[in-house]
Design an enzyme around this catalytic site. Structure first.
Site, PDB file in Angstrom:
ATOM      1  N   ASP A 189      90.126 179.228  29.467  1.00  0.00           N
ATOM      2  CA  ASP A 189      91.069 179.784  30.431  1.00  0.00           C
ATOM      3  C   ASP A 189      91.494 181.161  29.943  1.00  0.00           C
ATOM      4  OD1 ASP A 189      92.921 179.128  32.868  1.00  0.00           O
ATOM      5  OD2 ASP A 189      94.237 180.025  31.361  1.00  0.00           O
TER       6      ASP A 189
ATOM      7  N   GLU B 241      90.393 181.756  36.991  1.00  0.00           N
ATOM      8  CA  GLU B 241      90.140 182.369  35.691  1.00  0.00           C
ATOM      9  C   GLU B 241      89.665 181.350  34.667  1.00  0.00           C
ATOM     10  OE1 GLU B 241      94.635 181.497  35.798  1.00  0.00           O
ATOM     11  OE2 GLU B 241      93.032 182.024  37.185  1.00  0.00           O
TER      12      GLU B 241
END
Length: 678
Positions: free
Chosen positions: A538, A582
């Protein structure tokens, strides 16, 4: 090659004889090479043994000196260390031992207190040596370096031993200066009648203490002598061939003088390589001469026999064959009865063939009429009608070959089907011929045929074998347009499949591909019992990055991060996907938890080391947090959901730990030592 093709039978027989003799010549050469190598090895072994023997002789001289010093150091006359009686005793000992130039006693202060020489005495030449001997154990024996004796005025090497200690304190030493002429005599004796080279050297200084023949002044430094570097590198012993200063190649053997202690004395023995090899050289010359004589005899015999028993009958057979080829079927061959039965049989066959050819000429005329009618039909179709034998060789080709492949029928006749096929498609043609030989009917087999201008033409082949003829009739038609349409459809389908499985922004596999891949890998791991690792990545504070730098910068950031992650997934089976937003995911088949953690750390460092400025991050740059999980029991129920949940939990822990971090599930597993970027 063209020159070889022009050689006649006689010349070829000569070459055959020469080739037959080649193993013998190679055997002779091999034997000579082995003899030289064996002679060299034996010579090196003998030289090294001689060096060891000569070294023992020199060692005996030092052993003798040590024995005499051990006796002297215990005598009462020397224990007092001074006085007329001490001097007289040493003078008598010196006279009785010509191997010594002088004998003396030093006290603990290094002063000469007793000496074999009358008159005023000089100070001891080598005080450093004296102090070293004084510090040794009472039973030790030392040999010094080359010196010019201060009292004898002659070149020498000192040998010494400590005197017995008084109240456990050093009381002095007894020493003697060796007569180097005695060592020279040993060198001359070891040189013998063969005049082998003998050198006694100090390995550290390259000084010569004895040399024979061609003696030099004692103590002459010879650092440029070819043996000097050999001695420095092989003071413990060895053997090597060297070119001496006089240009003579010698085999040198080296052996340390064991009784000389730390003085580094070594003895070299050199044998002239030419003398060692002289007898072998004569034997080699005789062997080569005999081998060449045998070769010449074999070539001469092969030339005569080839002319009488090969060339003559073959010329007669060739003349008969030429007459038959000219249509003179009445020609007969005359071969002597003493010629080889093969030639006589061939002559009989030629005569029989002449009769058969005359009958065949008549049959040809009838066949020509029938063939003209068949070609009229075959040449007026758009498909190529062809016949091939069981080897795949064209036996008949219709006129359609010219517009389709650019070849005239006569140009294809006699060629194999494989000869005018793209190399990659030759296995297809082999399969076609296998089916023909099996009597099967072909239905639209497709391959690329090679046009005479060099480009490829897609064709389809259909046909079947002709029963009882050993041939197959094939129809070849142009399939270029159909293949182009099929390729276009296939490319369109592949593009659609790629669009459905690839993330448009990062060009990584998308979530759909992730789901398919993890299911496939879990099924494989369930069969092989191999581990499967999942890495969830992440991008830290990405929303802040988007808000601060804009969505275009955010997209560029995700592309760079995706590239860095994909670069670190190095194994062929590893896959990095865009998991969503993301978030990224890496599937690492057959990878343990420790191996997955190492890959994860490489990914984290790769992103960090790009140094993408991120003002909204506590680290001042773009970083990632990573969660790692590994599943060994891939056959368990809902394995995919369990593995994702474990990796997600580890990712949550990594973010809670301050981001730019890696966590594994379970979190009580100790992490290996991972590199930390700064």
């Amino acid at each position: 090659m063209s020159r070889f093709e022009d050689l006649g039978i006689k010349a070829r027989l000569v070459l055959l004889a020469a080739a037959a003799m080649l193993p013998f010549l190679l055997l002779v050469i091999g034997g000579l090479v082995y003899s030289y190598e064996d002679a060299t090895a034996t010579a090196e072994k003998d030289v090294r043994k001689t060096a060891e023997i000569a070294s023992d002789r020199v060692s005996h001289a030092f052993d003798d000196a040590r024995a005499r010093l051990e006796i002297l150091r215990e005598l009462p006359e020397l224990r007092r260390g001074s006085g007329i009686s001490c001097h007289a005793f040493l003078m008598s000992m010196r006279a009785a031992n010509p191997q010594f130039l002088t004998i003396g006693v030093l006290d603990a202060r290094g002063e000469i207190t007793c000496h074999s020489r009358e008159g005023k005495l000089e100070t001891f030449t080598d005080p450093v040596f004296g102090r070293r001997v004084l510090a040794m154990e009472p039973t030790d024996f030392a040999v010094g370096q080359f010196r010019i004796g201060a009292n004898s005025g002659r070149p020498t090497v000192f040998v010494a031993m400590p005197l017995p200690r008084v109240r456990n304190e050093p009381s002095g030493i007894i020493y003697a200066s060796l007569n180097l002429g005695h060592l020279q005599d040993i060198a001359r004796e070891m040189s013998g009648k063969s005049q082998r080279s003998i050198l006694l050297l100090e390995s550290q200084t390259s000084r010569v203490l004895a040399r024979w023949p061609k003696p030099v002044a004692f103590g002459t430094a010879m650092p440029d002598h070819p043996a000097a570097s050999f001695v420095r590198d092989n003071a413990a012993g060895g053997v090597r061939q060297l070119t001496d200063v006089d240009g003579t190649v010698r085999i040198y053997g080296i052996a340390p003088v064991r009784s000389a202690g730390e003085s580094g004395l070594v003895l070299l023995v050199g044998e002239s390589r030419a003398l060692v090899m002289s007898a072998l050289n004569w034997r080699s010359f005789a062997a080569v001469l005999l081998a060449l004589l045998a070769l010449s005899t074999a070539i001469g015999a092969a030339s005569w026999l080839g002319s009488e028993m090969q060339v003559r009958p073959i010329r007669r057979l060739a003349l008969t064959a030429a007459r038959i080829s000219a249509g003179q079927f009445y020609a007969l061959t005359g071969i002597e009865t003493w010629q080889a039965p093969e030639f006589r049989e061939l002559a009989s066959q030629l005569d029989t063939m002449a009769v058969a050819l005359d009958k065949g000429r008549q049959a040809e005329q009838a066949i020509a009429v029938s063939e003209a009618r068949y070609r009229l039909v075959a040449d007026n179709t758009t498909d190529i009608i062809t016949c091939v034998d069981t080897d795949g060789r064209y036996t008949f080709v219709s006129g359609a070959s010219l517009p389709l492949l650019g070849y005239k029928p006569t140009e294809l006749g006699g060629l194999l089907m494989r000869d005018v096929v793209h190399p990659d498609d030759r296995p297809i043609v082999d399969d076609i011929m296998t089916a023909v030989r099996a009597g099967q009917t072909l239905q639209a087999a497709r391959y690329r045929a090679r046009h005479c201008d060099g480009y490829d033409v897609w064709v389809e082949v259909a046909g079947r074998a002709v029963e009882g003829r050993g041939e197959a009739v094939l129809a070849i038609r142009d399939a270029t347009h159909r293949k182009a349409m099929e390729d276009h459809i296939e490319a369109t389908n592949q593009r659609l499949a790629s669009l459905a499985s690839t993330d448009d922004l990062t060009q990584l596999p998308n979530r759909r591909t992730f789901n398919q891949t993890i299911s496939t890998e879990l099924a494989l791991c369930a069969r092989t019992q191999a581990p499967l690792a999942l890495v969830l990545i992440d991008v830290d504070r990405f929303k802040a990055y988007n808000d601060g730098y804009g969505h275009q910068a955010g997209d560029d950031c995700l592309k760079r991060v995706a590239h860095a992650l994909r670069t670190e997934a190095r194994r062929p089976g590893d896959i990095v996907t865009r998991y969503g937003g993301e978030e990224f995911a890496a599937i690492l088949p057959n990878t343990t938890l420790s191996g997955a953690l190492e890959r994860a750390d490489a990914m984290r460092r790769a992103v960090r080391e790009m140094s993408i400025v991120h003002g909204g991050s506590e680290h001042g740059r773009v970083t990632v947090s990573i969660g790692v999980a590994c599943l060994f029991d891939a056959g368990r129920e809902e394995a995919s959901a369990v593995l994702i949940r474990q990796a997600d939990q580890a990712l949550y822990e990594a973010k809670a730990r301050g981001r730019d971090a890696i966590e594994a599930f379970p979190n009580d597993v100790p992490l290996p030592a991972l590199k930390r970027s700064v």
